[in-house]
Design a protein around this motif. Structure first.
Motif, PDB file in Angstrom:
ATOM      1  N   THR A  63       0.812  -1.221  -0.049  1.00 14.02           N
ATOM      2  CA  THR A  63      -0.028  -0.003   0.068  1.00 14.02           C
ATOM      3  C   THR A  63       0.647   1.357  -0.040  1.00 14.02           C
ATOM      4  O   THR A  63       0.290   2.260  -0.199  1.00 14.02           O
ATOM      5  CB  THR A  63      -0.881   0.078   1.185  1.00 14.02           C
ATOM      6  N   GLY A  64       2.016   0.998   0.374  1.00 14.03           N
ATOM      7  CA  GLY A  64       3.109   2.218   0.468  1.00 14.03           C
ATOM      8  C   GLY A  64       2.944   2.966   1.770  1.00 14.03           C
ATOM      9  O   GLY A  64       3.453   3.987   1.931  1.00 14.03           O
ATOM     10  N   ALA A  65       2.080   2.449   2.737  1.00 13.15           N
ATOM     11  CA  ALA A  65       1.844   2.994   4.059  1.00 13.15           C
ATOM     12  C   ALA A  65       3.287   3.015   4.828  1.00 13.15           C
ATOM     13  O   ALA A  65       3.591   1.814   4.980  1.00 13.15           O
ATOM     14  CB  ALA A  65       0.805   2.650   4.773  1.00 13.15           C
ATOM     15  N   LEU A  66       3.963   3.952   5.054  1.00 10.83           N
ATOM     16  CA  LEU A  66       5.096   3.854   6.146  1.00 10.83           C
ATOM     17  C   LEU A  66       4.610   4.917   7.620  1.00 10.83           C
ATOM     18  O   LEU A  66       4.283   6.156   7.128  1.00 10.83           O
ATOM     19  CB  LEU A  66       6.016   4.788   5.308  1.00 10.83           C
ATOM     20  N   ALA A  67       4.970   4.521   8.304  1.00 16.73           N
ATOM     21  CA  ALA A  67       4.603   5.212   9.701  1.00 16.73           C
ATOM     22  C   ALA A  67       5.974   5.109  10.653  1.00 16.73           C
ATOM     23  O   ALA A  67       6.809   3.844  10.739  1.00 16.73           O
ATOM     24  CB  ALA A  67       3.869   4.712  10.401  1.00 16.73           C
ATOM     25  N   GLU A  68       6.500   6.214  11.281  1.00 13.56           N
ATOM     26  CA  GLU A  68       7.584   6.025  12.101  1.00 13.56           C
ATOM     27  C   GLU A  68       7.185   6.696  13.354  1.00 13.56           C
ATOM     28  O   GLU A  68       6.621   7.716  13.781  1.00 13.56           O
ATOM     29  CB  GLU A  68       8.719   6.812  11.413  1.00 13.56           C
ATOM     30  N   ALA A  69       7.782   6.123  14.395  1.00 14.71           N
ATOM     31  CA  ALA A  69       7.874   6.658  15.940  1.00 14.71           C
ATOM     32  C   ALA A  69       9.277   6.791  16.345  1.00 14.71           C
ATOM     33  O   ALA A  69       9.935   5.729  16.075  1.00 14.71           O
ATOM     34  CB  ALA A  69       6.951   5.834  16.798  1.00 14.71           C
ATOM     35  N   ALA A  70       9.690   7.931  17.120  1.00 14.63           N
ATOM     36  CA  ALA A  70      10.873   8.454  17.411  1.00 14.63           C
ATOM     37  C   ALA A  70      10.828   8.716  18.897  1.00 14.63           C
ATOM     38  O   ALA A  70       9.865   9.158  19.451  1.00 14.63           O
ATOM     39  CB  ALA A  70      11.398   9.430  16.558  1.00 14.63           C
ATOM     40  N   ASP A  71      12.134   8.407  19.224  1.00 11.52           N
ATOM     41  CA  ASP A  71      12.123   8.916  20.867  1.00 11.52           C
ATOM     42  C   ASP A  71      13.508   9.868  20.970  1.00 11.52           C
ATOM     43  O   ASP A  71      14.787   9.201  20.688  1.00 11.52           O
ATOM     44  CB  ASP A  71      12.614   7.561  21.753  1.00 11.52           C
ATOM     45  N   THR A  72      13.528  10.896  20.894  1.00 14.89           N
ATOM     46  CA  THR A  72      14.504  11.737  20.733  1.00 14.89           C
ATOM     47  C   THR A  72      15.447  11.905  22.087  1.00 14.89           C
ATOM     48  O   THR A  72      16.366  12.406  22.339  1.00 14.89           O
ATOM     49  CB  THR A  72      14.278  13.379  20.524  1.00 14.89           C
ATOM     50  N   ALA A  73      14.558  11.437  23.182  1.00  9.79           N
ATOM     51  CA  ALA A  73      15.165  11.553  24.603  1.00  9.79           C
ATOM     52  C   ALA A  73      16.425  10.312  24.748  1.00  9.79           C
ATOM     53  O   ALA A  73      17.537  10.862  25.238  1.00  9.79           O
ATOM     54  CB  ALA A  73      14.360  11.326  25.770  1.00  9.79           C
ATOM     55  N   GLY A  74      16.047   9.208  23.975  1.00  2.00           N
ATOM     56  CA  GLY A  74      17.049   8.347  24.284  1.00  2.00           C
ATOM     57  C   GLY A  74      17.336   7.717  25.669  1.00  2.00           C
ATOM     58  O   GLY A  74      16.889   8.098  26.586  1.00  2.00           O
ATOM     59  N   ALA A  84       6.854   0.788  23.177  1.00  2.00           N
ATOM     60  CA  ALA A  84       6.022   1.553  22.935  1.00  2.00           C
ATOM     61  C   ALA A  84       6.095   2.360  21.601  1.00  2.00           C
ATOM     62  O   ALA A  84       5.045   2.712  20.644  1.00  2.00           O
ATOM     63  CB  ALA A  84       5.955   2.838  23.981  1.00  2.00           C
ATOM     64  N   LEU A  85       7.292   2.252  20.966  1.00  2.00           N
ATOM     65  CA  LEU A  85       7.504   2.841  19.882  1.00  2.00           C
ATOM     66  C   LEU A  85       6.984   1.880  18.762  1.00  2.00           C
ATOM     67  O   LEU A  85       6.469   2.362  17.641  1.00  2.00           O
ATOM     68  CB  LEU A  85       9.171   2.836  19.618  1.00  2.00           C
ATOM     69  N   ILE A  86       7.482   0.544  19.052  1.00  2.00           N
ATOM     70  CA  ILE A  86       6.716  -0.492  18.066  1.00  2.00           C
ATOM     71  C   ILE A  86       5.392  -0.421  18.016  1.00  2.00           C
ATOM     72  O   ILE A  86       4.925  -0.403  16.872  1.00  2.00           O
ATOM     73  CB  ILE A  86       7.252  -1.885  18.510  1.00  2.00           C
ATOM     74  N   ASP A  87       4.582  -0.300  18.888  1.00  2.00           N
ATOM     75  CA  ASP A  87       2.937  -0.304  18.968  1.00  2.00           C
ATOM     76  C   ASP A  87       2.689   0.982  18.287  1.00  2.00           C
ATOM     77  O   ASP A  87       1.756   1.005  17.259  1.00  2.00           O
ATOM     78  CB  ASP A  87       2.394  -0.246  20.532  1.00  2.00           C
ATOM     79  N   SER A  88       3.348   1.924  18.500  1.00  2.00           N
ATOM     80  CA  SER A  88       2.971   3.454  17.953  1.00  2.00           C
ATOM     81  C   SER A  88       3.087   3.170  16.522  1.00  2.00           C
ATOM     82  O   SER A  88       2.404   3.822  15.576  1.00  2.00           O
ATOM     83  CB  SER A  88       4.007   4.530  18.419  1.00  2.00           C
ATOM     84  N   ALA A  89       4.320   2.858  15.977  1.00  2.00           N
ATOM     85  CA  ALA A  89       4.417   2.808  14.404  1.00  2.00           C
ATOM     86  C   ALA A  89       3.576   1.707  13.729  1.00  2.00           C
ATOM     87  O   ALA A  89       2.928   1.892  12.534  1.00  2.00           O
ATOM     88  CB  ALA A  89       5.778   2.087  13.975  1.00  2.00           C
ATOM     89  N   LEU A  90       3.161   0.593  14.526  1.00  2.00           N
ATOM     90  CA  LEU A  90       2.295  -0.412  13.960  1.00  2.00           C
ATOM     91  C   LEU A  90       0.790   0.295  13.920  1.00  2.00           C
ATOM     92  O   LEU A  90       0.191   0.104  12.651  1.00  2.00           O
ATOM     93  CB  LEU A  90       2.237  -1.387  14.532  1.00  2.00           C
ATOM     94  N   GLN A  91       0.599   0.759  14.927  1.00  2.00           N
ATOM     95  CA  GLN A  91      -0.757   1.503  14.992  1.00  2.00           C
ATOM     96  C   GLN A  91      -0.967   2.502  13.822  1.00  2.00           C
ATOM     97  O   GLN A  91      -1.995   2.667  13.056  1.00  2.00           O
ATOM     98  CB  GLN A  91      -1.114   2.103  16.423  1.00  2.00           C
ATOM     99  N   GLN A  92      -0.056   3.627  13.491  1.00  2.00           N
ATOM    100  CA  GLN A  92      -0.042   4.381  12.698  1.00  2.00           C
ATOM    101  C   GLN A  92      -0.084   3.941  11.227  1.00  2.00           C
ATOM    102  O   GLN A  92      -0.648   4.456  10.143  1.00  2.00           O
ATOM    103  CB  GLN A  92       1.138   5.470  12.726  1.00  2.00           C
ATOM    104  N   SER A  93       0.594   2.699  11.015  1.00  2.00           N
ATOM    105  CA  SER A  93       0.621   2.122   9.751  1.00  2.00           C
ATOM    106  C   SER A  93      -0.408   1.311   9.267  1.00  2.00           C
ATOM    107  O   SER A  93      -0.667   0.651   8.222  1.00  2.00           O
ATOM    108  CB  SER A  93       1.995   1.397   9.641  1.00  2.00           C
ATOM    109  N   GLY A  94      -1.311   0.896  10.373  1.00  2.00           N
ATOM    110  CA  GLY A  94      -2.285  -0.148  10.372  1.00  2.00           C
ATOM    111  C   GLY A  94      -2.202  -1.453  10.203  1.00  2.00           C
ATOM    112  O   GLY A  94      -2.926  -2.135   9.665  1.00  2.00           O
ATOM    113  N   LEU A  95      -0.858  -1.727  10.807  1.00  2.00           N
ATOM    114  CA  LEU A  95      -0.447  -3.229  10.744  1.00  2.00           C
ATOM    115  C   LEU A  95      -0.522  -3.893  12.028  1.00  2.00           C
ATOM    116  O   LEU A  95      -0.512  -2.998  12.987  1.00  2.00           O
ATOM    117  CB  LEU A  95       0.950  -3.167  10.095  1.00  2.00           C
ATOM    118  N   GLU A  96      -0.668  -5.083  11.960  1.00  2.00           N
ATOM    119  CA  GLU A  96      -0.584  -5.857  13.332  1.00  2.00           C
ATOM    120  C   GLU A  96       0.551  -6.708  13.508  1.00  2.00           C
ATOM    121  O   GLU A  96       1.355  -6.792  12.308  1.00  2.00           O
ATOM    122  CB  GLU A  96      -1.738  -6.763  13.403  1.00  2.00           C
ATOM    123  N   ARG A  97       0.987  -6.808  14.633  1.00  2.00           N
ATOM    124  CA  ARG A  97       2.383  -7.496  14.752  1.00  2.00           C
ATOM    125  C   ARG A  97       2.508  -8.809  14.105  1.00  2.00           C
ATOM    126  O   ARG A  97       3.401  -9.274  13.527  1.00  2.00           O
ATOM    127  CB  ARG A  97       2.468  -7.783  16.417  1.00  2.00           C
TER     128      ARG A  97
END
Length: 217
Positions: free
Chosen positions: A22-33, A41-54
């Motif tokens: 579909t071309g759907a691409l989502a990224e979640a970032a943590d700038t604090a490190g 939490a980053l994984i769940d956020s990226a998957l949710q934004q892209s509409g994909l399940e684990r």
């Protein structure tokens, strides 16, 4: 193809999910490190934004550095655990190549140096040139002294990398992004190394036993 990308080699850690169909691409970032990073939490956020399940992920790609040894090891452990649980394919990509690809995507046409802190007063250095919109390695990743980087600065060469301005005032901060890793993994098998994932470290790890504990150097 459904791809999950993990880039934990720099202080700005990120996760991306890409659905090539579909071309759907989502990224979640943590700038604090640091230790406060919550990878799941980053994984769940990226998957949710892209509409994909684990369960839909087919490939997990990891930024192999060089960079934060702890961060890279954490990403590899997550990828290997995913493979054991779900049978996904694993891919590893140099984080230096990741940053070089970001320069190429920006439309820049020049030769430049990717510089990453190697600790112990040394730096990782890789030199690339952009040909036909793609980065081509001129000098492979190696460990050099600060003076070697400063000499390139004096010659007017472009210096990029995570936090480079801490040491080199003429440098430009660029952090490797998981979204770039995902695109690289989807574009060409030539850009990735499959199979066993190992951090790009360039130093031999030595373990010394002292007072009943094992320490690495």
């Amino acid at each position: 193809m459904k791809i999950l990308a993990l880039e934990f080699s720099s202080p700005q850690r990120s996760v991306a999910a890409l659905n090539t169909e579909t071309g759907a691409l989502a990224e979640a970032a943590d700038t604090a490190g640091g230790h406060a990073m919550k990878p799941f939490a980053l994984i769940d956020s990226a998957l949710q934004q892209s509409g994909l399940e684990r369960e839909q992920i087919e490939v997990v790609v990891v930024g192999l550095g060089p960079g934060s040894y702890t961060g890279i090891r954490a990403a590899i452990a997550l990828a290997q655990g995913w493979q054991l649980a779900c049978g996904v394919e694993l891919c590893g990509i140099s984080s230096a190549l990741c940053m070089a690809s970001q320069e190429a995507t920006a439309g820049l046409q020049h030769t430049f140096n990717v510089v990453i802190d190697a600790q112990r007063g040394e730096f990782y250095l890789a030199t690339y040139e952009i040909l036909a919109g793609k980065p081509n390695a001129v000098l492979p990743i190696q460990i050099v002294t600060p003076e070697a980087i400063k000499q390139r600065e004096r010659e007017g060469q472009v210096i990029i990398g995570p936090e480079v301005t801490k040491w080199f005032t003429g440098g430009r901060q660029v952090f490797p992004r998981a979204a770039t890793l995902a695109r690289l993994a989807s574009m060409s098998a030539d850009s990735v190394s499959s199979g066993t994932l190992e951090p790009i470290y360039l130093r031999e790890t030595a373990f010394v036993k002292t007072s009943g504990y094992l320490t690495s150097s």
